[in-house]
Scaffold this active site. Structure first.
Site, PDB file in Angstrom:
ATOM      1  N   ASN A   3       0.838  -1.200   0.000  1.00 38.98           N
ATOM      2  CA  ASN A   3       0.000   0.000   0.000  1.00 38.98           C
ATOM      3  C   ASN A   3       0.871   1.248   0.000  1.00 38.98           C
ATOM      4  O   ASN A   3       1.981   1.256   0.526  1.00 38.98           O
ATOM      5  CB  ASN A   3      -0.942  -0.002   1.212  1.00 38.98           C
ATOM      6  CG  ASN A   3      -0.333   0.661   2.434  1.00 38.98           C
ATOM      7  OD1 ASN A   3      -0.321   1.882   2.560  1.00 38.98           O
ATOM      8  ND2 ASN A   3       0.185  -0.159   3.350  1.00 38.98           N
ATOM      9  N   PHE A  56      -1.525   8.161   4.513  1.00 38.05           N
ATOM     10  CA  PHE A  56      -2.303   8.733   5.617  1.00 38.05           C
ATOM     11  C   PHE A  56      -3.614   9.364   5.142  1.00 38.05           C
ATOM     12  O   PHE A  56      -3.986  10.474   5.560  1.00 38.05           O
ATOM     13  CB  PHE A  56      -1.479   9.776   6.387  1.00 38.05           C
ATOM     14  CG  PHE A  56      -0.457   9.209   7.335  1.00 38.05           C
ATOM     15  CD1 PHE A  56      -0.384   7.853   7.594  1.00 38.05           C
ATOM     16  CD2 PHE A  56       0.452  10.048   7.974  1.00 38.05           C
ATOM     17  CE1 PHE A  56       0.564   7.340   8.485  1.00 38.05           C
ATOM     18  CE2 PHE A  56       1.400   9.555   8.863  1.00 38.05           C
ATOM     19  CZ  PHE A  56       1.451   8.194   9.112  1.00 38.05           C
ATOM     20  N   SER A 115       5.763   4.976   8.769  1.00 38.35           N
ATOM     21  CA  SER A 115       5.100   4.752   7.492  1.00 38.35           C
ATOM     22  C   SER A 115       6.045   5.149   6.366  1.00 38.35           C
ATOM     23  O   SER A 115       6.638   6.231   6.393  1.00 38.35           O
ATOM     24  CB  SER A 115       3.821   5.581   7.390  1.00 38.35           C
ATOM     25  OG  SER A 115       3.314   5.529   6.070  1.00 38.35           O
ATOM     26  N   ASN A 153       5.096   5.896   3.399  1.00 38.67           N
ATOM     27  CA  ASN A 153       4.293   6.523   2.350  1.00 38.67           C
ATOM     28  C   ASN A 153       4.087   8.018   2.517  1.00 38.67           C
ATOM     29  O   ASN A 153       3.363   8.631   1.746  1.00 38.67           O
ATOM     30  CB  ASN A 153       2.932   5.822   2.264  1.00 38.67           C
ATOM     31  CG  ASN A 153       3.084   4.349   1.945  1.00 38.67           C
ATOM     32  OD1 ASN A 153       3.867   3.979   1.084  1.00 38.67           O
ATOM     33  ND2 ASN A 153       2.358   3.499   2.674  1.00 38.67           N
ATOM     34  N   THR A 154       4.686   8.601   3.549  1.00 38.10           N
ATOM     35  CA  THR A 154       4.713  10.045   3.708  1.00 38.10           C
ATOM     36  C   THR A 154       6.171  10.478   3.626  1.00 38.10           C
ATOM     37  O   THR A 154       7.003  10.013   4.397  1.00 38.10           O
ATOM     38  CB  THR A 154       4.103  10.476   5.053  1.00 38.10           C
ATOM     39  OG1 THR A 154       2.718  10.092   5.078  1.00 38.10           O
ATOM     40  CG2 THR A 154       4.215  11.969   5.252  1.00 38.10           C
ATOM     41  N   LYS A 173       5.717   3.322  17.112  1.00 30.93           N
ATOM     42  CA  LYS A 173       5.728   2.317  16.051  1.00 30.93           C
ATOM     43  C   LYS A 173       6.923   2.544  15.137  1.00 30.93           C
ATOM     44  O   LYS A 173       7.108   3.636  14.593  1.00 30.93           O
ATOM     45  CB  LYS A 173       4.432   2.369  15.232  1.00 30.93           C
ATOM     46  CG  LYS A 173       4.281   1.197  14.254  1.00 30.93           C
ATOM     47  CD  LYS A 173       2.876   1.115  13.705  1.00 30.93           C
ATOM     48  CE  LYS A 173       2.673  -0.160  12.891  1.00 30.93           C
ATOM     49  NZ  LYS A 173       1.260  -0.290  12.429  1.00 30.93           N
ATOM     50  N   ASN A 225       6.144  -1.713  11.418  1.00 31.36           N
ATOM     51  CA  ASN A 225       5.329  -1.234  10.305  1.00 31.36           C
ATOM     52  C   ASN A 225       5.667  -2.048   9.053  1.00 31.36           C
ATOM     53  O   ASN A 225       6.350  -3.075   9.130  1.00 31.36           O
ATOM     54  CB  ASN A 225       5.599   0.263  10.076  1.00 31.36           C
ATOM     55  CG  ASN A 225       4.383   1.018   9.553  1.00 31.36           C
ATOM     56  OD1 ASN A 225       3.682   0.537   8.664  1.00 31.36           O
ATOM     57  ND2 ASN A 225       4.132   2.198  10.090  1.00 31.36           N
TER      58      ASN A 225
END
Length: 347
Positions: free
Chosen positions: A108, A112, A169, A171-172, A207, A236
Site C-alpha cells: 500500500n 495517511f 510509514s 508513504n509520507t 511504532k 510497520n
C-alpha cells in the site's frame, strides 16, 4: 463456507473498494458476534492496561473509527484506529493498494488518507467499551510534524486508551527521518508534554520500521526509554522486496503480509534484548503458530491485518484459541510467562 465465498467475491473487486465493502458489511452486522474470547492465560496487561486477550487489530484497517463496535464483536482484545492527522487528507493517488496473492501479501501507498482528527475524535467519543488506541500521524504538507502529532493527541487523547506515535510509514515523504535519534527525542518529548496536559494522560506507544539496522534500533530503544514511551510496536510495513513472486512486487509502497514475518520478528527479538519496555509484535502473522512465535520472540501482544484479506475474520478466533492452547501445552499460566522464551531462534 460463507466466509470463503465472501472472500472470493471481495477479491473480484479492486482492493481498496473491497476494503470499503468489508467495513460496510461489518457495520451492517455481517460478521462474527461472539466478542473477545478470554481466559486466565490470555488476559494480558501492558502499560497499565488490561486486555481480555493479546490479539489486536493493527492500525490502517479502520482508519476513521467507523466500525469499532462490530470489530470488537469479532474477537479482538484491542483495536488501533488511524492513522489520524490534524486536517483531513485524501492520501496518494489511486490505485494505491495491491494484493500480492502469490505471496499472501499486500503493498500500500495510501499516504495517511483519513477524515481528520475532528471527525475521528467525535466517533471515538461516541464509542462505548473495548480497548481502543489511536495511531497519530502528520499531514503530508505540514511544516511542523511534531506539532501535528501533539495536536491529534490533544483532540483525541481523552477518548482512547493509548496513542501510538507513527514515525515509520514509508508513504509520507521523509516521515521515517523522524526515527533518527535527535529528531525522535524532540518529537517524543513534545508529544509527552502534550500528553501530560491531558486530564487523563494515556500510555504512549512508538511504532517503528522493520528496515532499521542494529545501531538504529539501539538508539530508538535508548530514546524511547528516556522519553516516557510505554511500549514499542514492531513493526510497520517494509520497503524490501526479497523473494516475492507476484508480478505486482515492484509497486511502490509498504509491503505487509507473510513475507514480512521473518524480518519483523528478527527486529522484535533484537529489540527485546535492548529494552525492558513491552513490545507489540506486528508483521506477517497468519496463524496461531506465528502469533505464538512473536510472543516467544519478545512480544507481549500482537496485531494482525493483512492475513485477514486472505483468511477472513475467522482468523481472529483461530489465533486466540490457538494461543491459549499453546500456552497450556507449554505449561505457561499467562502470556507474560511466555514472552521472550524463544527469541534466540530469531536473533
Amino acid at each position: 463456507m460463507i466466509e470463503r465465498a465472501a472472500l472470493g467475491l471481495l477479491h473480484l473487486l479492486d482492493p481498496e473498494r473491497a476494503h470499503g465493502v468489508a467495513l460496510a458489511a461489518l457495520r451492517a452486522g455481517l460478521g462474527p458476534r461472539g466478542g473477545p474470547r478470554t481466559s486466565v492465560r490470555l488476559r494480558t496487561r501492558i502499560a497499565g492496561l488490561d486486555f481480555p486477550n493479546p490479539v489486536g487489530l493493527a492500525a490502517g484497517f479502520d482508519k476513521n473509527a467507523t466500525a469499532l463496535a462490530p470489530l470488537y464483536r469479532t474477537g479482538f482484545g484491542f483495536i488501533e484506529v488511524g492513522a489520524a492527522t490534524p486536517r483531513p487528507q485524501p492520501g496518494n493517488p489511486k490505485p494505491r493498494l495491491f494484493r500480492l496473492t502469490e505471496d499472501r501479501a499486500a503493498i500500500n501507498r495510501f499516504g495517511f488518507n483519513n477524515d481528520g482528527m475532528e471527525a475521528i475524535g467525535a466517533r471515538l467519543a461516541a464509542h462505548p467499551g473495548g480497548r481502543t488506541g489511536l495511531n497519530l500521524g502528520a499531514n503530508k504538507d505540514s511544516e511542523d510534524r511534531s506539532a501535528d502529532y501533539a495536536a491529534v493527541l490533544k483532540r483525541c487523547g481523552p477518548h482512547v486508551d493509548f496513542a501510538t506515535v507513527n514515525v515509520s510509514s514509508p508513504n509520507t515523504e521523509a516521515l521515517r527521518d523522524l526515527q533518527g535519534k535527535a529528531a525522535l527525542r524532540a518529537l517524543l518529548e513534545g508529544v509527552a508534554d502534550e500528553n501530560a496536559r491531558l486530564a487523563r494522560p494515556v500510555p504512549l506507544f512508538l511504532k517503528i520500521a522493520p528496515d532499521l539496522v542494529a545501531a538504529e534500533l539501539a538508539e530508538i530503544a535508548e530514546v524511547a526509554g528516556n522519553t516516557g514511551i510505554a511500549a514499542i510496536v514492531a513493526t510497520n510495513t517494509t520497503l524490501a522486496r526479497d523473494g516475492l513472486k507476484s508480478p505486482l512486487r515492484d509497486q511502490a509502497g509498504g509491503l505487509s503480509g507473510a513475507p514480512l514475518f521473518d524480518r519483523s520478528t528478527s527486529v522484535l527479538a533484537r529489540l527485546s534484548t535492548l529494552t525492558d519496555l513491552p513490545l507489540i509484535g506486528v508483521g506477517g502473522i497468519g496463524s496461531p503458530e506465528e502469533a505464538y512465535a512473536k510472543i516467544r520472540a519478545g512480544a507481549s501482544a500482537i496485531q494482525i491485518y493483512t492475513a485477514m484479506v486472505y483468511q477472513g475474520l475467522g482468523l481472529i478466533d483461530r489465533i486466540v484459541t490457538g494461543l491459549d492452547e499453546f500456552l497450556a501445552q507449554d505449561g505457561f499460566t499467562s502470556v507474560a510467562e511466555a514472552v521472550g522464551t524463544g527469541r534466540e531462534a530469531f536473533l
